[in-house]
Enzyme design. Structure first.
Site, PDB file in Angstrom:
ATOM      1  N   VAL A 160     -11.061   3.567  -6.139  1.00 42.73           N
ATOM      2  CA  VAL A 160     -11.270   2.623  -5.032  1.00 42.73           C
ATOM      3  C   VAL A 160     -10.290   1.458  -5.131  1.00 42.73           C
ATOM      4  O   VAL A 160      -9.752   0.980  -4.131  1.00 42.73           O
ATOM      5  CB  VAL A 160     -12.726   2.110  -5.025  1.00 42.73           C
ATOM      6  CG1 VAL A 160     -12.903   1.010  -3.987  1.00 42.73           C
ATOM      7  CG2 VAL A 160     -13.681   3.258  -4.736  1.00 42.73           C
ATOM      8  N   ALA A 161     -10.039   0.994  -6.365  1.00 44.65           N
ATOM      9  CA  ALA A 161      -9.127  -0.139  -6.558  1.00 44.65           C
ATOM     10  C   ALA A 161      -7.689   0.233  -6.239  1.00 44.65           C
ATOM     11  O   ALA A 161      -6.918  -0.566  -5.708  1.00 44.65           O
ATOM     12  CB  ALA A 161      -9.225  -0.639  -7.996  1.00 44.65           C
ATOM     13  N   ILE A 196      -6.489   2.813  -4.250  1.00 34.32           N
ATOM     14  CA  ILE A 196      -6.176   3.246  -2.882  1.00 34.32           C
ATOM     15  C   ILE A 196      -6.311   2.073  -1.917  1.00 34.32           C
ATOM     16  O   ILE A 196      -7.384   1.488  -1.798  1.00 34.32           O
ATOM     17  CB  ILE A 196      -7.117   4.386  -2.441  1.00 34.32           C
ATOM     18  CG1 ILE A 196      -6.954   5.603  -3.349  1.00 34.32           C
ATOM     19  CG2 ILE A 196      -6.844   4.778  -0.994  1.00 34.32           C
ATOM     20  CD1 ILE A 196      -7.968   6.699  -3.081  1.00 34.32           C
ATOM     21  N   GLU A 199      -7.342   1.166   1.092  1.00 34.85           N
ATOM     22  CA  GLU A 199      -8.074   1.811   2.185  1.00 34.85           C
ATOM     23  C   GLU A 199      -7.654   1.319   3.563  1.00 34.85           C
ATOM     24  O   GLU A 199      -7.719   2.061   4.546  1.00 34.85           O
ATOM     25  CB  GLU A 199      -9.587   1.594   2.001  1.00 34.85           C
ATOM     26  CG  GLU A 199     -10.212   2.431   0.897  1.00 34.85           C
ATOM     27  CD  GLU A 199     -10.133   1.768  -0.468  1.00 34.85           C
ATOM     28  OE1 GLU A 199     -10.707   2.303  -1.417  1.00 34.85           O
ATOM     29  OE2 GLU A 199      -9.468   0.712  -0.575  1.00 34.85           O
ATOM     30  N   ASP A 216      23.239   7.678  27.678  1.00 37.10           N
ATOM     31  CA  ASP A 216      23.733   8.169  28.954  1.00 37.10           C
ATOM     32  C   ASP A 216      24.635   7.091  29.546  1.00 37.10           C
ATOM     33  O   ASP A 216      24.483   5.908  29.236  1.00 37.10           O
ATOM     34  CB  ASP A 216      22.537   8.456  29.873  1.00 37.10           C
ATOM     35  CG  ASP A 216      22.944   9.140  31.156  1.00 37.10           C
ATOM     36  OD1 ASP A 216      23.946   9.875  31.137  1.00 37.10           O
ATOM     37  OD2 ASP A 216      22.271   8.940  32.173  1.00 37.10           O
ATOM     38  N   ASN A 255     -10.498  -4.777  -0.426  1.00 35.52           N
ATOM     39  CA  ASN A 255      -9.486  -3.882   0.160  1.00 35.52           C
ATOM     40  C   ASN A 255      -9.599  -3.764   1.671  1.00 35.52           C
ATOM     41  O   ASN A 255      -8.588  -3.750   2.383  1.00 35.52           O
ATOM     42  CB  ASN A 255      -9.592  -2.488  -0.466  1.00 35.52           C
ATOM     43  CG  ASN A 255      -8.984  -2.428  -1.856  1.00 35.52           C
ATOM     44  OD1 ASN A 255      -8.573  -3.454  -2.398  1.00 35.52           O
ATOM     45  ND2 ASN A 255      -8.929  -1.249  -2.436  1.00 35.52           N
ATOM     46  N   ASP A 301      -8.423  -8.339   2.277  1.00 32.80           N
ATOM     47  CA  ASP A 301      -6.972  -8.136   2.250  1.00 32.80           C
ATOM     48  C   ASP A 301      -6.379  -7.863   3.625  1.00 32.80           C
ATOM     49  O   ASP A 301      -5.185  -8.080   3.846  1.00 32.80           O
ATOM     50  CB  ASP A 301      -6.625  -6.967   1.319  1.00 32.80           C
ATOM     51  CG  ASP A 301      -6.439  -7.448  -0.117  1.00 32.80           C
ATOM     52  OD1 ASP A 301      -6.713  -8.632  -0.374  1.00 32.80           O
ATOM     53  OD2 ASP A 301      -6.024  -6.646  -0.960  1.00 32.80           O
TER      54      ASP A 301
END
EC number: 7.2.2.10
Length: 880
Positions: free
Chosen positions: A287-288, A290, A292, A334, A716, A720
């Site tokens: 968990v720490a 990744i 999220e 073009d 997270n 954050d």
């Protein structure tokens, strides 16, 4: 053999048809064989399948596993939070995918709804979808061509095929056989579905319907053109795979170490509880580690970039395109309507007395030669501008009446004063048009046409206010001027008149002799004024601009040199020359080919792929149907706002002002957005690294786990997210448009980002470890509370250090990003909620945690951030 290389008679024979049309019974048979004249629907994936596709992303898979583990352990709240984030991201992705699938729908709408045909020997109006090969179709000015076909009758027929070929002028159509193999734009005996008849009339036999038309082939290309991943997507996918494997290995190692301790230790302890604690340690690390909220934050920062680009007249249809544009190294653009104004304009003129360039703005100041030139240009002309300001008619003729209006002479006043009494329409064989008018009771024939044809028919010249015989000297000067204009890729027309008997009521072909030459006009589809500066700006940014056009090579080269797109050692190629060029030769010459002319849709895709093969992030601009496949194939397709729906729906970005400058401005925004995404990513991973260091240190020393899974999820996903988004609002670095394009193989942690992550992460980790140690002297519960507080405060204050890898928070302007200030203050408020009564228990904060403990945690967090800034100053001063 291609149809255009066969005679009309041979075509009828091949199709088993005649000029009298098909019979009803034959039509029925052919509809059963060929089907209806409409593009088939490509079966779309159901929404549920698109939704599930989003879960193939490696980062998403890791998060799903983490959420399932939480669910098994009974941590329902944590699990639901992760799943909620994933579902929201998936819904956004599905909506974007559905929008991108509308290209073919727009193509279908371009088909002409009604067609005039000859069937059973009589003229009929039918739905265009009922057409079959062999049908005989009648065309008049204003009609959309309903299918591809071979002309067998043409009365001064001109068709605008710009949506297919990119050609800025209407194409004159003939019925003659073309012996050689030529490109699409030069098949003048053919007509193509979706193009517009602007002048004359004609008849053709249908040779292709539905997917067998040129539009149908483009639809096929759209289906097969690959949708590219953006550089950021590729990097995040690669990193996610490595991160997932690394986290898995780390979790297994942690669990093995903890389980080993249990098995080798005191067996009297509750082994099941110890094993579960070991597993929770491993889950906490996952968990720490990744981030999220990373996917959501990247999406939001990209969305912020889209808002900035919208202010620069660039609308983003696909969010990742913001970042892609910032890494663009090649822009394939073009010419018509992109580099140029897509509007024929008279830019020069010449009278036999030597007058040229600056036409007097007031009619009162015109010489007699200038007055006659304007009168002939306006009267011997079939175009109009209606009450709504819409230009009707051949673009060349529209340019002439616009020239009159520009010089303060309303063209309608001239036409009302001198009524047309007779005419000989323009004919592509003789390249002339003549009209009959009365001037002060004197009849006169006014004629305009190609210079060479006019010179041969002019016996006199209007010079110094008089009609004088044409001399070799005057003729030589006229031819020299015509050549000068032509060398500049200008389209030249000559004008003259002839006095006619008073009883003349109609004109005859033989009247077009012994004409009095009045002068010449030169016109072009001119470059946009701002293009010159934007091409130069793109060069400074290390971006190669390549012109890809359906126009003629000479015209394209002239425009390319004029705007600074072609350097001295650059060359131009036609589509046919490109077709004949082997891949090896193209690969060698690619970087020196600045202009491609008379190209097909297949050519455009080949050019884009050739640049991509060299590892270049390639952008393609365009506005026509012919551009759509290449727009989709390119790393980023840029459509013009005034372009076709097909081009817009195939593109990732649309320019509302059709201005090439907006592309360069958007590149700057794109580069800034990527910088800011890297800042956000560095911010997230530095915080996560600090948490992992603290967890591993506790593991090695056999301390209590410093965090609960819920605490880490709160940091997270909630805490954050706000600062990371605020970092996405940072202004551009001073050198953003002076750098070379990024290497597509450059990792997301390149350019000092990894160094910043490690240094800031280590400092945060040290602060947390010290805080936990101090808390352990009081109680295990206090150690967790102090570690959590230090981590959340250090990560929040880290926002100021994360604003730049070069400048300190004060150097960048402490209050210059109000979003950062707001985010930090809001984070403090959110943290305050966790220490309120009722919430403390949820976040494992004991009642004894007070101001003293908070002050220690805050002091450690602040010290870590101050050290980050000191390290930044030292690095930039001594190790730059």
């Amino acid at each position: 053999m291609e149809i255009y290389r066969k005679s009309a008679a041979e075509t009828f024979t091949q199709l088993e048809a005649t000029e009298k049309g098909l019979t009803t019974s034959e039509v029925t048979k052919r509809q059963e064989k060929y089907g209806f004249n409409e593009l088939k629907n490509k079966k779309k994936d159901p929404l549920w399948k698109l939704f599930l596709e989003t879960f193939k992303d490696p980062m998403v898979i890791v998060l799903v596993i983490a959420a399932l583990v939480q669910l098994v352990l009974g941590e329902v709240v944590e699990s639901l939070i992760i799943f909620l984030v994933l579902i929201v991201n998936s819904i956004i992705s599905v909506v974007q995918t559905r929008k991108a699938e509308s290209s073919l729908d727009a193509l279908r709408e371009m088909s002409a709804p009604v067609a005039k045909v000859i069937r059973d020997g009589s003229k009929q109006s039918i739905h265009a979808r009922e057409l079959v090969p062999g049908d005989v179709v009648i065309l008049d000015a204003g009609d959309f061509v309903p299918a591809d076909g071979r002309l067998f009758e043409s009365g001064s027929l001109k068709i605008d095929e710009g949506m297919l070929t990119g050609e800025s002028e209407a194409v004159e159509k003939y019925i003659d056989t073309i012996p050689d193999e030529v490109g699409l734009g030069d098949r003048v005996n053919m007509v193509f579905s979706g193009s517009l008849v602007v002048y004359g009339r004609g008849m053709f036999v249908v040779t292709g319907t539905a997917s067998e038309t040129e539009i149908g082939k483009i639809a096929g290309l759209l289906e097969t053109a690959e949708a590219k991943q953006t550089p950021l997507q590729r990097k995040l996918e690669s990193f996610s795979k490595k991160l997932g494997l690394g986290i898995l290995a780390l979790c297994v190692l942690i669990f093995a170490v903890e389980a080993g301790r249990v098995l080798l230790g005191d067996n009297s302890a509750d082994m099941a509880t110890a094993i579960l604690n070991a597993f929770m340690f491993a889950v906490a690390v996952a968990v720490a580690a990744i981030p999220e909220a990373l996917s959501s934050i990247v999406t939001i920062v990209l969305a912020v970039g889209t808002n900035k680009m919208a202010k620069q007249h660039a609308i983003i249809r696909k969010l990742p395109a913001v970042e892609t544009l910032g890494s663009t190294s090649v822009i394939c653009t073009d010419k018509t309507g992109t580099l140029t104004q897509n509007k024929m304009t008279v830019v020069d003129y010449y009278l036999p007395d030597g007058t040229k360039e600056n036409f007097p703005e007031s009619p009162e100041n015109w010489s007699e030669g200038e007055r006659r030139l304007i009168h002939i240009a306006v009267l011997c002309n079939d175009s109009n501008i209606n009450s709504e300001g819409k230009e009707l008619g051949d673009p060349t003729e529209v340019a002439l009446i616009a020239f009159s209006n520009k010089n303060n002479q309303d063209y309608n006043e001239i036409r009302e004063k001198f009524i047309r009494e007779g005419e000989i329409p323009f004919d592509s064989d003789r390249k002339l048009m003549s009209t009959l008018h009365t001037f002060n009771e004197n009849k006169a024939m006014l004629t305009k046409g190609g210079p060479d044809v006019m010179f041969a028919r002019c016996s006199y010249v209007f010079l110094d206010g008089e009609e004088k015989p044409m001399t070799e000297e005057i003729l030589a000067k006229l031819k020299e001027t015509n050549e000068e204009f032509s060398n500049q890729a200008l389209r030249v027309l000559a004008y003259g008149y002839k006095r006619m008997p008073a009883d003349t009521t109609e004109l005859k072909l033989e009247d077009e002799q012994d004409i009095v030459l009045v002068g010449l006009t030169a016109m072009i589809d001119p470059p946009r004024e701002a293009v010159y500066a934007s091409i130069e700006e793109s060069k400074k940014a290390g971006i190669r601009t390549v012109m890809i056009t359906g126009d003629h090579k000479t015209t394209a080269q002239a425009i390319g040199r004029d705007i600074g797109l072609m350097d001295a050692d650059d060359i131009a190629l036609t589509g046919q020359e490109l077709d004949a060029m082997p891949e090896e030769e193209l690969d060698k010459k690619l970087e020196h080919i600045a202009v491609y002319a008379r190209v097909s849709p297949e050519n455009k895709i080949r050019i884009v792929k050739a640049w991509q093969k060299k590892g270049k992030i390639t952008a393609m601009t365009g506005d026509g149907v012919n551009d759509a496949p290449a727009l989709k194939q390119a790393d980023i397709g840029v459509a013009m706002g005034s372009g076709t729906d097909v081009a817009k729906d195939s593109a990732a970005m649309i320019l509302t002002d059709d201005n090439f400058v907006s592309i360069v401005d958007a590149v700057g925004v794109g580069r800034t957005v990527f910088d800011n995404i890297k800042k956000s990513i560095a911010y997230l991973f530095a915080g996560n690294l600090g948490a992992i260091i603290a967890i591993l240190f506790a593991l090695v020393l056999d301390w209590i786990n410093p965090f609960t899974a819920l605490q880490l999820l709160f940091i997270n996903l909630v805490n954050d997210s706000l600062p990371a988004i605020a970092l996405g609002m940072e202004k551009a670095e001073p050198d953003v448009m002076k750098r070379k394009p990024r290497d597509i193989n450059e990792g997301i942690f390149a350019g000092g980002t990894m160094r910043a992550v490690i240094s800031r992460g280590v400092l945060i980790g040290i602060a947390v470890i010290i805080s936990q140690y101090i808390g352990m002297q009081i109680s295990p519960e206090m150690s967790v509370a102090m570690a959590f507080t230090t981590l959340i405060l250090a990560r929040t204050l880290q926002t100021f250090a994360a604003r730049s890898n070069v400048q300190t928070a004060f150097g960048a302007g402490f209050f210059s990003n109000k979003y950062v200030i707001g985010a930090v203050l809001l984070c403090f408020v959110l943290y305050g909620i966790t220490v309120l009564p009722g919430a403390r228990e949820i976040f494992s904060i004991p009642a004894s945690f007070g101001l003293h403990e908070w002050s220690i945690a805050a002091g450690l967090a602040l010290a870590a951030v101050v050290m980050m800034e000191i390290i930044k100053v030292v690095q930039n001063k001594f190790f730059k």
